[in-house]
Design an enzyme around this catalytic site. Structure first.
Site, mmCIF file in Angstrom:
data_model
loop_
_atom_site.group_PDB
_atom_site.id
_atom_site.type_symbol
_atom_site.label_atom_id
_atom_site.label_comp_id
_atom_site.label_asym_id
_atom_site.label_seq_id
_atom_site.Cartn_x
_atom_site.Cartn_y
_atom_site.Cartn_z
ATOM 1 C CG ASP A 7 45.824 6.149 -22.571
ATOM 2 O OD1 ASP A 7 44.632 6.488 -22.413
ATOM 3 O OD2 ASP A 7 46.459 6.376 -23.620
ATOM 4 C CG ASP A 9 42.029 4.912 -27.736
ATOM 5 O OD1 ASP A 9 41.727 3.699 -27.781
ATOM 6 O OD2 ASP A 9 41.187 5.822 -27.714
ATOM 7 C CE1 TYR A 19 38.444 12.018 -30.153
ATOM 8 C CE2 TYR A 19 38.637 13.016 -32.317
ATOM 9 C CZ TYR A 19 38.640 13.135 -30.944
ATOM 10 O OH TYR A 19 38.829 14.349 -30.367
ATOM 11 C CB SER A 53 36.448 13.599 -25.934
ATOM 12 O OG SER A 53 37.331 13.531 -27.044
ATOM 13 C CB CYS A 99 36.669 11.940 -15.086
ATOM 14 S SG CYS A 99 35.308 12.464 -16.136
#
Length: 175
Positions: A7, A9, A19, A53, A99
């Site tokens: 992954d 972040d 974010y 996102s 996804c």
């Protein structure tokens, strides 16, 4: 092929509940870049699967995301390593894509790209969604305590999850 999937972040760079919206906010976790380079030098193919996102939410552009990934690649290269495929999900949580983790679509895309089975491949993350995506494809879920890792650990993790302090500890274990 020795394949490791990460992954982004909270594993490679610091995370934020607000974010990571700019190149200035993309700050590597100490030891993470070196760990990727060391793994690469030791014959590992290191790929990345990351939910992004913030693109769907309008927080940052695709160009900004690509600049972050270019910086990541450059930093790894400066340490003598190479970063493999980076796959991201730009969709919001309600878009119904296959996804966005915890769905395993990005992991499957990486496996298809490298023509490699996912069974037993380590997928390193800091969230429950990361671990669930690994379990869905019989990959080995690995939790780091960086990012949201400690919060995730407090809520419980799937049986058989491996737990490490950070990406540097994983590199030491695998090399």
């Amino acid at each position: 092929m020795k394949l490791l999937i990460l992954d982004r972040d909270g594993v490679i760079n610091h995370d934020s509940d607000a974010y990571i919206k700019s190149l200035d906010e993309w700050i590597p976790i100490p030891g993470a870049i070196e760990a990727i380079a060391q793994l690469s030098q030791a014959g590992w193919t290191v790929a990345v699967a990351t939910n992004q996102s913030g693109i769907a939410r309008g927080y940052y552009s695709l160009e900004t995301l690509e600049a972050m990934h270019a910086r990541l690649r450059a930093l790894v290269a400066e340490q003598g390593g190479e970063l493999g495929q980076i796959v991201y999900c730009p969709h919001g949580p309600d878009e119904g894509c296959d996804c966005r983790k915890p769905k395993p679509g990005m992991l499957r895309a990486i496996a298809e790209h490298y023509q490699a089975p996912l069974a037993g491949v380590w997928f390193v993350g800091d969230s429950a969604g990361d671990l669930q995506a690994a379990v869905a494809v019989a990959a080995q879920p690995v939790l780091v305590k960086t990012g949201k890792g400690l919060r995730t650990l407090d809520k419980g993790v799937p049986s058989g999850t491996l737990i490490y302090d950070d990406l540097a500890a994983i590199a030491r274990a695998l090399i």
